[in-house]
Design a protein around this motif. Structure first.
Motif, mmCIF file in Angstrom:
data_model
loop_
_atom_site.group_PDB
_atom_site.id
_atom_site.type_symbol
_atom_site.label_atom_id
_atom_site.label_comp_id
_atom_site.label_asym_id
_atom_site.label_seq_id
_atom_site.Cartn_x
_atom_site.Cartn_y
_atom_site.Cartn_z
ATOM 1 N N GLY A 51 0.766 -1.390 -0.136
ATOM 2 C CA GLY A 51 0.400 -0.324 0.080
ATOM 3 C C GLY A 51 0.469 1.681 0.093
ATOM 4 O O GLY A 51 0.546 2.651 1.014
ATOM 5 N N LEU A 52 2.091 1.077 -0.588
ATOM 6 C CA LEU A 52 2.993 2.971 -0.437
ATOM 7 C C LEU A 52 3.428 2.768 -2.027
ATOM 8 O O LEU A 52 2.932 1.910 -2.788
ATOM 9 C CB LEU A 52 4.254 2.391 0.455
ATOM 10 C CG LEU A 52 3.823 1.829 1.940
ATOM 11 C CD1 LEU A 52 5.295 1.282 2.625
ATOM 12 C CD2 LEU A 52 3.026 2.553 2.100
ATOM 13 N N LYS A 53 3.555 4.033 -1.929
ATOM 14 C CA LYS A 53 4.544 4.361 -3.388
ATOM 15 C C LYS A 53 6.425 4.072 -3.393
ATOM 16 O O LYS A 53 6.540 4.489 -1.978
ATOM 17 C CB LYS A 53 4.004 6.021 -4.097
ATOM 18 C CG LYS A 53 2.376 5.171 -4.010
ATOM 19 C CD LYS A 53 1.726 7.150 -4.173
ATOM 20 C CE LYS A 53 0.886 6.734 -4.796
ATOM 21 N NZ LYS A 53 -0.437 8.029 -4.845
ATOM 22 N N LEU A 54 6.652 4.691 -4.390
ATOM 23 C CA LEU A 54 7.956 4.477 -4.119
ATOM 24 C C LEU A 54 8.527 5.827 -3.607
ATOM 25 O O LEU A 54 9.290 6.204 -2.567
ATOM 26 C CB LEU A 54 8.194 4.207 -5.524
ATOM 27 C CG LEU A 54 10.325 3.983 -5.647
ATOM 28 C CD1 LEU A 54 10.489 2.530 -4.446
ATOM 29 C CD2 LEU A 54 10.854 3.555 -6.884
ATOM 30 N N SER A 55 8.140 6.662 -4.211
ATOM 31 C CA SER A 55 8.152 8.890 -3.606
ATOM 32 C C SER A 55 8.454 7.919 -1.900
ATOM 33 O O SER A 55 8.577 9.013 -2.200
ATOM 34 C CB SER A 55 7.499 8.977 -4.599
ATOM 35 O OG SER A 55 5.979 8.585 -3.858
ATOM 36 N N GLN A 56 7.387 7.616 -1.176
ATOM 37 C CA GLN A 56 6.602 8.070 0.008
ATOM 38 C C GLN A 56 8.094 7.520 0.659
ATOM 39 O O GLN A 56 7.864 7.731 1.606
ATOM 40 C CB GLN A 56 5.640 6.699 0.422
ATOM 41 C CG GLN A 56 4.798 7.595 0.261
ATOM 42 C CD GLN A 56 2.940 6.886 -0.028
ATOM 43 O OE1 GLN A 56 3.326 5.498 0.126
ATOM 44 N NE2 GLN A 56 2.431 6.949 1.331
ATOM 45 N N CYS A 57 8.741 6.470 -0.421
ATOM 46 C CA CYS A 57 9.802 5.714 1.173
ATOM 47 C C CYS A 57 11.071 5.622 0.322
ATOM 48 O O CYS A 57 11.578 6.559 -0.353
ATOM 49 C CB CYS A 57 9.635 3.694 0.293
ATOM 50 S SG CYS A 57 8.626 2.821 0.529
ATOM 51 N N GLN A 58 12.434 5.761 1.529
ATOM 52 C CA GLN A 58 13.871 6.251 1.869
ATOM 53 C C GLN A 58 14.221 4.658 1.457
ATOM 54 O O GLN A 58 13.634 3.831 1.875
ATOM 55 C CB GLN A 58 14.120 7.719 2.764
ATOM 56 C CG GLN A 58 13.821 7.434 3.325
ATOM 57 C CD GLN A 58 13.815 8.192 4.914
ATOM 58 O OE1 GLN A 58 14.197 9.345 4.009
ATOM 59 N NE2 GLN A 58 13.631 8.581 5.595
ATOM 60 N N PHE A 59 15.704 5.114 0.917
ATOM 61 C CA PHE A 59 16.615 3.485 1.476
ATOM 62 C C PHE A 59 17.384 3.884 1.903
ATOM 63 O O PHE A 59 18.434 5.256 1.759
ATOM 64 C CB PHE A 59 16.034 3.207 -0.329
ATOM 65 C CG PHE A 59 15.369 2.987 -0.998
ATOM 66 C CD1 PHE A 59 14.891 0.829 -1.113
ATOM 67 C CD2 PHE A 59 14.721 3.805 -0.814
ATOM 68 C CE1 PHE A 59 13.753 1.070 -1.645
ATOM 69 C CE2 PHE A 59 13.137 3.953 -2.162
ATOM 70 C CZ PHE A 59 12.666 2.906 -2.487
#
Length: 116
Positions: A51-59
């Motif tokens: 339920g997440l977008k790539l843009s919501q995550c940091q790595f």
């Protein structure tokens, strides 16, 4: 060796500028794709299932205080294990016979069942 990975391995914390955007979710990795996660379709698909977008995550290789860890892809995982799902590193997932992906899928299903 990547500078970020080296500092993380030495246990040296890095300073972040106050103006730098802090994303609410984090994917922990050993540095194999943190600079170009959008080129890894499996990453985007798993995050979408969660339920997440790539843009919501940091790595990154180390968790950041106040940021929810959603997926731990590191080879050596540290305690406490607070990630929603834990799996083998990306390269192992992509090169396996499918058994590691099955384990990942089971964890995703388990997380989704707990969330609902």
């Amino acid at each position: 060796m990547d500078k970020k990975v080296f500092l993380d391995a030495m246990g040296i914390s890095r300073w972040h500028f106050g103006a730098e955007e802090v994303k609410p979710f984090m994917v922990l990795c050993d540095g194999e794709f943190e600079s170009y996660p959008e080129k890894q379709p499996l990453i985007a698909e798993v995050l979408c299932l969660l339920g997440l977008k790539l843009s919501q995550c940091q790595f990154g290789a180390m968790p950041i205080k106040g940021v929810q860890v959603v997926w731990d892809l590191r080879h050596t995982k540290t305690r406490p294990r607070t990630a929603w799902i834990n799996s083998e590193p990306l390269l192992a997932l992509l090169s396996s016979d499918g058994s590691l992906k099955r384990v990942l899928w089971q964890q995703i299903c388990q997380h989704l069942n707990q969330s609902s």
